[in-house]
Design a protein around this motif. Structure first.
Motif, PDB file in Angstrom:
ATOM      1  N   ARG A   1      52.129 -69.151  19.581  1.00 29.66           N
ATOM      2  CA  ARG A   1      51.779 -69.996  18.439  1.00 29.66           C
ATOM      3  C   ARG A   1      52.001 -69.575  17.209  1.00 29.66           C
ATOM      4  O   ARG A   1      51.220 -69.340  16.344  1.00 29.66           O
ATOM      5  CB  ARG A   1      50.006 -70.351  18.387  1.00 29.66           C
ATOM      6  N   PRO A   2      53.153 -69.384  17.042  1.00 32.52           N
ATOM      7  CA  PRO A   2      53.670 -68.823  15.727  1.00 32.52           C
ATOM      8  C   PRO A   2      53.583 -69.757  14.495  1.00 32.52           C
ATOM      9  O   PRO A   2      53.416 -71.068  14.359  1.00 32.52           O
ATOM     10  CB  PRO A   2      55.328 -68.837  15.902  1.00 32.52           C
TER      11      PRO A   2
ATOM     12  N   VAL B   1      54.968 -79.034  19.260  1.00 31.98           N
ATOM     13  CA  VAL B   1      56.024 -78.156  19.216  1.00 31.98           C
ATOM     14  C   VAL B   1      55.785 -78.091  17.543  1.00 31.98           C
ATOM     15  O   VAL B   1      55.685 -78.914  17.025  1.00 31.98           O
ATOM     16  CB  VAL B   1      57.366 -79.061  19.399  1.00 31.98           C
ATOM     17  N   LEU B   2      56.660 -77.037  17.162  1.00 31.03           N
ATOM     18  CA  LEU B   2      56.919 -76.694  15.722  1.00 31.03           C
ATOM     19  C   LEU B   2      58.185 -77.195  15.445  1.00 31.03           C
ATOM     20  O   LEU B   2      59.309 -77.166  16.291  1.00 31.03           O
ATOM     21  CB  LEU B   2      56.922 -75.123  15.705  1.00 31.03           C
ATOM     22  N   VAL B   3      58.392 -77.911  14.088  1.00 27.12           N
ATOM     23  CA  VAL B   3      59.719 -78.336  13.816  1.00 27.12           C
ATOM     24  C   VAL B   3      60.012 -77.492  12.545  1.00 27.12           C
ATOM     25  O   VAL B   3      59.266 -77.080  11.996  1.00 27.12           O
ATOM     26  CB  VAL B   3      59.704 -79.984  13.440  1.00 27.12           C
TER      27      VAL B   3
ATOM     28  N   ALA C   1      48.797 -61.431  13.967  1.00 25.22           N
ATOM     29  CA  ALA C   1      48.149 -61.910  15.237  1.00 25.22           C
ATOM     30  C   ALA C   1      48.503 -61.202  16.298  1.00 25.22           C
ATOM     31  O   ALA C   1      49.291 -60.446  16.391  1.00 25.22           O
ATOM     32  CB  ALA C   1      48.566 -63.453  15.505  1.00 25.22           C
ATOM     33  N   PRO C   2      47.437 -61.274  17.309  1.00 23.77           N
ATOM     34  CA  PRO C   2      47.823 -60.711  18.622  1.00 23.77           C
ATOM     35  C   PRO C   2      49.071 -61.123  19.088  1.00 23.77           C
ATOM     36  O   PRO C   2      49.478 -62.199  19.161  1.00 23.77           O
ATOM     37  CB  PRO C   2      46.389 -61.048  19.647  1.00 23.77           C
ATOM     38  N   PRO C   3      49.688 -60.209  20.078  1.00 28.44           N
ATOM     39  CA  PRO C   3      51.081 -60.550  20.454  1.00 28.44           C
ATOM     40  C   PRO C   3      51.209 -61.855  21.111  1.00 28.44           C
ATOM     41  O   PRO C   3      52.039 -62.453  20.942  1.00 28.44           O
ATOM     42  CB  PRO C   3      51.402 -59.481  21.548  1.00 28.44           C
ATOM     43  N   ALA C   4      50.203 -62.133  22.113  1.00 25.24           N
ATOM     44  CA  ALA C   4      50.299 -63.363  22.846  1.00 25.24           C
ATOM     45  C   ALA C   4      50.283 -64.704  21.731  1.00 25.24           C
ATOM     46  O   ALA C   4      50.987 -65.755  22.086  1.00 25.24           O
ATOM     47  CB  ALA C   4      49.359 -63.416  23.747  1.00 25.24           C
ATOM     48  N   GLU C   5      49.275 -64.619  20.932  1.00 23.92           N
ATOM     49  CA  GLU C   5      49.234 -65.789  19.743  1.00 23.92           C
ATOM     50  C   GLU C   5      50.362 -65.800  19.006  1.00 23.92           C
ATOM     51  O   GLU C   5      50.896 -66.913  18.816  1.00 23.92           O
ATOM     52  CB  GLU C   5      48.071 -65.343  19.154  1.00 23.92           C
ATOM     53  N   LEU C   6      51.055 -64.639  18.647  1.00 25.78           N
ATOM     54  CA  LEU C   6      52.082 -64.571  17.853  1.00 25.78           C
ATOM     55  C   LEU C   6      53.323 -65.199  18.648  1.00 25.78           C
ATOM     56  O   LEU C   6      53.940 -66.078  18.068  1.00 25.78           O
ATOM     57  CB  LEU C   6      52.572 -63.238  17.434  1.00 25.78           C
TER      58      LEU C   6
ATOM     59  N   PRO D   1      58.319 -71.198  11.270  1.00 24.01           N
ATOM     60  CA  PRO D   1      59.530 -71.161  11.944  1.00 24.01           C
ATOM     61  C   PRO D   1      60.315 -69.881  12.107  1.00 24.01           C
ATOM     62  O   PRO D   1      60.778 -69.449  13.097  1.00 24.01           O
ATOM     63  CB  PRO D   1      60.550 -72.307  11.289  1.00 24.01           C
ATOM     64  N   PHE D   2      60.248 -69.030  10.659  1.00 27.93           N
ATOM     65  CA  PHE D   2      60.892 -67.668  10.917  1.00 27.93           C
ATOM     66  C   PHE D   2      60.178 -66.783  11.973  1.00 27.93           C
ATOM     67  O   PHE D   2      60.753 -65.975  12.785  1.00 27.93           O
ATOM     68  CB  PHE D   2      60.281 -67.055   9.469  1.00 27.93           C
ATOM     69  N   VAL D   3      58.790 -66.918  11.868  1.00 27.48           N
ATOM     70  CA  VAL D   3      58.032 -66.041  12.932  1.00 27.48           C
ATOM     71  C   VAL D   3      58.485 -66.719  14.504  1.00 27.48           C
ATOM     72  O   VAL D   3      58.993 -65.713  15.302  1.00 27.48           O
ATOM     73  CB  VAL D   3      56.606 -66.283  13.092  1.00 27.48           C
ATOM     74  N   ALA D   4      58.563 -68.037  14.755  1.00 25.81           N
ATOM     75  CA  ALA D   4      59.226 -68.439  15.767  1.00 25.81           C
ATOM     76  C   ALA D   4      60.364 -67.982  16.282  1.00 25.81           C
ATOM     77  O   ALA D   4      60.596 -67.692  17.684  1.00 25.81           O
ATOM     78  CB  ALA D   4      58.986 -70.032  15.870  1.00 25.81           C
ATOM     79  N   GLU D   5      61.331 -67.739  15.488  1.00 32.74           N
ATOM     80  CA  GLU D   5      62.874 -67.434  15.683  1.00 32.74           C
ATOM     81  C   GLU D   5      62.911 -65.803  15.560  1.00 32.74           C
ATOM     82  O   GLU D   5      63.720 -65.627  16.412  1.00 32.74           O
ATOM     83  CB  GLU D   5      63.786 -68.238  14.797  1.00 32.74           C
TER      84      GLU D   5
END
Length: 366
Positions: free
Chosen positions: A241-242, A357-359, A233-238, A245-249
């Protein structure tokens, strides 16, 4: 969960030479180790995509398969609609820039830049003029006669970039080209690479383990894990809006806040009920709520349940390191003017933002 989101329309040079590139169902194993496990990824003409992920995620293997240095066990490698899986590396019209520069030490900068053209039969005058043009483009005018040992690391990498561009490739590949350089030179060359890529319009794939580098350079960032695509995804979206959870962290800083799933697709954390992004686990499930430092407000309160441990000034922002009475470590980013009232030792309350939020599974923490 994977995502290979469509690309937003972007500006490229009028004479853009980029072509579409596709990896479809690509698999590659080395003995019992699976490097790529059915990778699907599309690159639009003139787009710069960064492959990002931890060591061993498969990003370099994907790049080497694109370059023709490795052969996929399964899958397709398409360039401009043509399957090039069986085409030798020297016939793929690809330019490649390595981490180690790989310049010929007995050749001048101009001779290094013109080497690929010489192999393809270009005349001496054409090679000389093209080398001078490209060395000026990468910020090295007048260095045509310098040998590699007479150039700094950053200058050598600029020569390597000019050499990759000299043959007018359809696709440009970078294999962690800046990791050996110091921070200031790395930033300067990063900006030069992006400028040149935008002007030339060449489809570009950039492998890096540096998330800041990926987010600042790319049109889209493809985060990989264990040979698979987690999200593209584009950087801002990544960042905002990950998909997992792996991408988020992995991208940016993330807090794990203990929470409990309630009814109506909500989770309770830090004394508030928040909507869950995506499907919520069963009611009563103990989870970790993923919150970025800027998504937590900090309010001074004598009877608060958290204490400021450290304040790190970052210019317009200050990052606070906090500890709750339950022993939870939390990071929060505040405008520096607000943070000035929250010196180490100050008691405070933590208030999460109102958005979804992502859980994550509590057992996956750490």
């Amino acid at each position: 969960m994977t995502s290979n989101a469509p690309i937003a329309k972007r500006r490229t040079a009028p004479d853009a030479t980029g072509v579409p590139v596709t990896l479809r169902g690509v698999r590659r194993a080395f003995g019992r180790t699976t490097a790529l496990d059915g990778l699907d990824l599309d690159f639009a003409p003139g787009e710069l995509v960064a492959l990002l992920g931890p060591s061993g995620c498969g990003k370099t293997t994907a790049l080497r398969i694109l370059a023709g240095f490795e052969t996929a066990d399964e899958g397709e490698v398409l360039m401009d609609g043509e399957d090039v899986a069986d085409v030798p590396a020297n016939r793929r019209d690809i330019g490649m820039v390595f981490q180690s520069y790989s310049l010929f030490p007995n050749m001048t900068a101009a001779e290094n830049v013109g080497y690929g053209m010489r192999v393809r039969g270009a005349g001496r005058r054409e090679r000389r003029e093209r080398a001078a043009e490209l060395l000026a483009l990468v910020g090295l005018p007048g260095r045509e006669g310098h040998y590699p040992h007479q150039l700094s690391g950053g200058q050598q990498q600029r020569v390597a970039l000019a050499r990759a561009l000299a043959v007018r490739p359809r696709v440009l590949l970078f294999d962690e080209p800046l990791s050996a350089l110091d921070a200031k030179v790395r930033l300067q060359l990063r900006e030069e690479i992006r400028r040149i890529q935008l002007e030339s319009g060449i489809t570009t794939v950039f492998v890096t383990h540096d998330q800041e580098e990926a987010l600042s350079l790319a049109d889209r960032v493809a985060v990989m894990r264990d040979g698979r695509l987690e999200q593209c995804a584009p950087p801002a979206e990544l960042y905002a809006r990950p998909a997992t959870p792996f991408v988020a962290e992995f991208v940016g800083t993330m807090n794990r806040i203990p929470g409990t799933v309630r009814g109506g697709g909500e989770v309770e954390a830090l004394g508030r009920r928040l909507p869950v992004h995506g499907s919520a686990p069963a009611e009563g499930t103990e989870v970790d709520v993923l919150l970025r430092p800027e998504e937590i407000a900090v309010r001074a309160a004598a009877d608060g349940t958290a204490t400021v441990q450290v304040a790190t000034f970052l210019g317009g922002l200050t990052r606070l390191g906090l500890r709750t009475e339950a022993g939870l470590e939390v990071k929060a980013d505040l405008p520096s003017r607000e943070a000035a009232a929250l010196a180490p030792g100050a008691r405070c309350t933590l208030v999460p933002h109102d958005g979804a939020v992502l859980v994550a599974d509590r057992s996956a923490a750490g």
